[in-house]
Design an enzyme around this catalytic site. Structure first.
Site, PDB file in Angstrom:
ATOM      1  N   SER A 376      27.027 -14.337   3.383  1.00 46.10           N
ATOM      2  CA  SER A 376      26.103 -14.927   4.357  1.00 46.10           C
ATOM      3  C   SER A 376      26.583 -16.313   4.732  1.00 46.10           C
ATOM      4  O   SER A 376      26.856 -17.134   3.855  1.00 46.10           O
ATOM      5  CB  SER A 376      24.692 -15.010   3.772  1.00 46.10           C
ATOM      6  OG  SER A 376      23.844 -15.780   4.592  1.00 46.10           O
ATOM      7  N   ASP A 378      24.749 -18.498   6.077  1.00 46.41           N
ATOM      8  CA  ASP A 378      23.615 -19.429   6.002  1.00 46.41           C
ATOM      9  C   ASP A 378      23.541 -20.174   4.677  1.00 46.41           C
ATOM     10  O   ASP A 378      22.870 -21.204   4.586  1.00 46.41           O
ATOM     11  CB  ASP A 378      22.298 -18.676   6.210  1.00 46.41           C
ATOM     12  CG  ASP A 378      22.235 -17.974   7.555  1.00 46.41           C
ATOM     13  OD1 ASP A 378      22.897 -18.461   8.496  1.00 46.41           O
ATOM     14  OD2 ASP A 378      21.543 -16.945   7.669  1.00 46.41           O
TER      15      ASP A 378
END
Length: 987
Positions: A376, A378
């Site tokens: 990910s 993020d």
């Protein structure tokens, strides 16, 4: 007649010697009549008396120094002939499979030598045995030459050559072979069939393209145990580093004796099955390390969210024998995987109850093993310090904002940059630190509703008044105020426009996901992929599904359910306006990052200045070779000093400048833009205080310096030790002094990370990817790449791991002929079946100080000499390109952390903090004023220079004694095939 023990069978080379010129000529004529062909003729004295051979050294290659004359005669191997009776080239024969493949039979070379003196006489008469498919032709040749011969049995002819050596001819290959060949055609046909059959059998059971021939899978499968079959998939949004993770799972799985299947298109491939479930071979992931995104595809699958979809997924897994799944994705993908595992027993039961599968078919698959890898950009998963792809995305954002900054400064514009992150502000915060942004908006620490617009205006206007020509504001896509009202990039743009600034709005979008993974993500994904396979093999049905993470720079396993639960708790805390809890649930350094951003960007309004009596004069000096991060660290110290009321003096040109008294008081605009500049703006060299220690002390006193930051590599370390040793003679050296490690070699004792190392490794990633592309495009080429690092193997080991190098040579590994031979064997196996279609280019990484004997060029030459024309070698030396031009995002962020932590240490030692405001415990600051700041795991700590110099430094080799990168070496050997080759030798 000689005994059978005196007979020399299956001759490949023999040297016959005489001092009689007539016998020399007779022997040459004798073997020529038997079909041997002349391949070389040498004479020191020609028939005219001139020394032709003696005067031309190129004619003497391979010739014995005491020979007056030599002739080399060779019998060529049997080969097929075409319709015209001409020999077909070896490369066009059916059995040809590369220059190293098995031949129909071997050639024989006879060297006949004429000496100037009588050679020593042999104690016993020797017998040479030759294989022939035409005994009748041999008889005719001997008869026509009036050579006496006889027969021991009907298929063996005996004769003597002119030198009285007994030679025998037989139409059987050896004593164990019963077949008597009557013609060349018969032999070629039979031998060709045998070689092809043997090769087919070998390829069915072992093929190096999949590494099965040296895989220990037979060891696991030979004891009655079912071979483990692992599925690997990528799901959800793609992230740089997913391909290296897949590569690691595939190759580690094969190494540990498993079959590994790629599940294409995420959970959709699991539901649809068929061609979307593909067994992976070793060579299938050859180029994955340098590819961005995910080559096995990813998709968001609605069907898998329903039980019917998961039921079909279970069916497809069981039909393919898969009972373990490694999932690389975000929290949603990993939550789905854990749900799949919890439902597995009921899904299996339903498949039996509905008649889709029998009890016998499902009995080996009663339990499902799930392991999660967090892919990910993020960095929003709790339980791990960083996720796969996050630093690559940060690098993209930093690069894009740098580009935007150039045009913004040109037009004196303001730019609002929106970055991804959902409920996580990690990308926005760290990109703000790395790019020198004026303001950032993150969801974990929202501004006051109704007040943030005025605060934003105040900060941006103040920076403009200081002289800044551009304004940069970073907005996380999930940004809110403290009343949970969204803060959009359009709103921020309007606020800046109200200030009269020419403002542009830029939403970076999916460019943040693009490109190949940076060095950090390649290493992280590779180490975690190998750990995932280990977890699969070690788990029991009672073990909770693990998530592979990284804590304190160590690869760890965390219960997947707990990590997902804690991740969701962040969003819940934000929705409940419990922002302190949201901050605490992020990784350990998140709060410090936020605090440091405020210190250098928000608090330059004078609100945090110390009282007059606590303000300090601090000096900063760069020492040693240039390294990325020097300027970023200096900028951070300058801005922090201004916000606290200190004076920062930059020493020009290292300690040579301090000897001259060349110090400059830095202002806000002096360091504008330094965050993105490589090299050293204040100058650096390798001069040490010892060149004039008295002058150093004098100028420190002259400028009333109360704290000194020494930024650099091993020279900085040595400088601090020299100053510390002179405290008794110069009391000024009692002031707090801190070494901030900054060197591409990462060889400073007391730390596992130095500024500039990450930039260096990213440079090497780009360089080696380009070199490997060249090697692959030209086919069958091996590049030996020389990297810097001094006597420390950190850079070479890291580079070898993240570029997929076949071998890595470091000062710690001690190159020797045995190791080189092992790598040659591995290379020969890699290229054994290659016909040029596999884009098979290979790298070998060598540290510049790996060996005083085996230089980069010598290693390339040794490999080339042993290549047998299967591959060629080249060298590639990036040199000072490794220092980089623009610092990486990671180096910029770490420069801020290191330098501001060092400033807090200096302030603490000078009594700038009250009892309740102190940043360090008594133990941390102790009685030592001269320290090295370093990272150990994820902990930043200060270590006394005397302790490091006396106990942890190898001063002669300019490095620390601790080797903290052994995990990279071990994993690299698993994934490049070296460990597999050693297992083959054992088994």
């Amino acid at each position: 007649m000689p005994s059978s023990s005196d007979a020399i069978n299956r001759i490949s080379y023999i040297s016959l010697v005489t001092s009689d010129n007539d016998k020399f000529n007779q022997t040459f004529q004798f073997y020529s009549q038997l079909g041997f062909r002349l391949t070389k003729s040498f004479s020191k004295v020609s028939s005219y008396g001139s020394g032709l051979g003696a005067n031309h050294p190129e004619f003497q290659l391979g010739v014995s120094h005491d020979s007056l004359k030599e002739v080399w005669l060779e019998s060529y191997p049997l080969q097929n002939v075409d319709s015209n009776g001409n020999l077909r080239p070896w490369q066009e024969m059916e059995v040809y499979d590369g220059d190293n493949c098995e031949r129909l039979n071997e050639s024989t070379v006879i060297k006949v030598r004429l000496l100037g003196e009588t050679p020593l006489k042999s104690i016993s008469q020797k017998q040479f045995v030759f294989f022939t498919t035409q005994l009748n032709k041999i008889e005719k040749i001997l008869t026509d030459a009036n050579v006496k011969y006889g027969k021991v049995v009907d298929n063996v002819i005996l004769a003597e050559d002119p030198l009285n050596n007994i030679i025998s001819f037989s139409n059987t290959q050896n004593e164990l072979c019963k077949t008597r060949f009557q013609s060349p055609e018969e032999y070629v046909e039979k031998t060709t069939a045998e070689i092809l059959a043997k090769r087919k059998k070998s390829q069915l059971g072992s093929k190096f393209g999949s590494f099965e021939e040296i895989s220990p899978s037979e060891v696991g499968g030979g004891n009655g145990l079912r071979k483990k079959k692992i599925g690997v998939m990528t799901s959800g949004g793609d992230a740089p580093g997913m391909n290296p993770a897949v590569r690691a799972v595939v190759r580690a799985g094969i190494y540990y004796g498993c079959d590994v299947y790629a599940v294409y298109e995420g959970y959709e491939g699991l539901v649809k099955g068929g061609d979307l479930l593909k067994k992976m071979e070793w060579s299938d992931v050859r180029s994955y390390m340098s590819l961005g995104g995910t080559s096995i595809g990813t998709a968001r699958c609605k069907e898998f969210r329903e039980r019917a979809g998961r039921l079909q997924g279970a069916y497809n897994m069981i039909k393919n024998g898969i009972d373990a799944l490694v999932v690389c994705g975000g929290d949603g993908s990993l939550t789905g995987a854990d749900l799949f595992r919890s439902e597995w027993p009921s899904l299996v039961k339903e498949l039996v109850d509905t008649g889709k599968l029998t009890k016998e078919e499902v009995s080996p698959y009663e339990h499902l093993t799930i392991v999660g890898l967090v892919g990910s950009i993020d960095n929003d998963m709790s339980g791990t310090d960083v996720t796969i792809g996050a630093f690559s995305a940060l690098e993209r954002i930093t690069e894009m904002v740098d580009y935007i900054g150039a045009t913004a400064a040109s037009h004196s514009r303001a730019f609002v940059v929106e970055v991804m992150g959902r409920h996580c502000g990690w990308l926005a915060l760290l990109s703000g630190l790395a790019t020198g942004a004026d303001f950032v908006f993150i969801p974990e620490r929202p501004p006051k509703a109704g007040l943030w617009k005025e605060q934003l205006k105040e900060v941006c206007l103040r920076h403009r008044e200081y002289g800044r020509r551009k304004t940069t504001v970073i907005v996380a896509e999930g940004a809110i105020d403290d009343e949970l009202n969204p803060i959009t990039s359009e709103e921020v743009k309007q606020v800046l426009a109200d200030l009269g600034l020419d403002t542009r709005n830029t939403i970076l979008g999916h460019v943040q996901r693009g490109g190949t993974a940076v060095a950090f993500d390649r290493r992280l994904a590779t180490l975690q992929g190998v750990e995932a396979v280990k977890a699969v093999l070690e788990m029991t049905p009672d073990t909770p599904s693990p998530m592979i993470g990284i804590l304190k720079h160590k690869i760890v396993r965390i219960p997947l359910v707990d990590a997902v639960k804690q991740t969701k708790a962040v969003a819940e805390a934000i929705s409940n306006k419990d922002f302190d809890k949201a901050m605490s649930l992020r990784d350990n350094s998140f709060y410090d990052d936020y605090r440091y951003f405020r210190d250098i960007s928000i608090y330059d309004d004078g609100s945090k200045q110390l009282s007059e009596d606590k303000r300090l004069n601090i000096a900063i000096v760069h020492v040693g070779a240039a390294s990325a991060g020097l300027n970023a660290a200096t900028r951070a110290v300058a801005l922090y000093s201004l916000s606290r009321g200190h004076k920062l003096y930059a020493v020009q040109d290292g300690f040579a400048g301090l000897v001259k008294g060349d110090l400059k008081n830095l202002t806000w605009m002096d360091v504008e833009g330094w965050h993105s500049l490589g090299g050293s703006e204040i100058g650096t060299n390798r001069s040490l205080p010892s060149q004039n220690i008295g002058k150093v002390a004098y100028n420190l006193q002259k400028f009333n310096i109360q704290g000194l930051l020494i930024v650099g590599g091993f020279e900085a370390f040595t400088s601090l030790h020299e100053l510390s040793e002179q405290k008794a003679n110069y009391p000024i050296f009692e002031i707090p002094m801190v070494v901030v490690p900054a060197t591409v070699s990462n060889n400073v004792p007391g730390t596992e990370y130095s500024l500039g190392a990450d930039t260096c490794l990213n440079q090497l990633v780009s360089y080696c990817d380009a070199v490997q592309q060249s090697a692959s495009s030209t086919r069958r080429r091996v590049f030996v790449v020389e990297v810097q690092g001094g006597h420390s193997g950190y850079v070479a080991s890291y580079c070898g791991l993240i570029t997929g190098a076949l071998a890595t040579y470091t000062p710690e590994s001690n190159i020797n002929l045995r190791e080189l031979q092992g790598d040659i064997d591995l290379l020969q196996k890699v290229f054994a079946t290659d016909r040029g279609e596999d884009h098979n280019g290979t790298l070998i990484v060598r540290n510049e100080q790996a060996s005083a004997v085996y230089s980069t060029q010598l290693i390339a030459d040794i490999l080339k000499e042993n290549a047998n024309k299967r591959f060629e070698t080249r060298t590639a030396i990036p040199g000072h390109v490794q220092q980089g031009f623009t610092p990486s995002a990671n180096d910029r962020v770490m420069a801020v952390k290191f330098s501001l932590k060092a400033m807090e240490f200096i302030e603490t030692r000078n009594g700038c903090y009250g009892k309740h405001d102190r940043k360090f415990s008594d133990e941390e600051i102790s009685e030592h004023s001269q320290v090295v700041i370093g990272i150990h795991g994820d902990v930043v700590k200060f270590t006394c220079i005397k302790h490091l110099y006396d106990n942890e430094a190898n001063v002669a080799l300019r490095k620390g004694k601790t080797v903290h990168w052994t995990d990279m070496i071990d994993v690299a050997n698993i994934l490049n095939g070296k460990s597999l080759l050693k297992k083959q030798e054992r088994y």
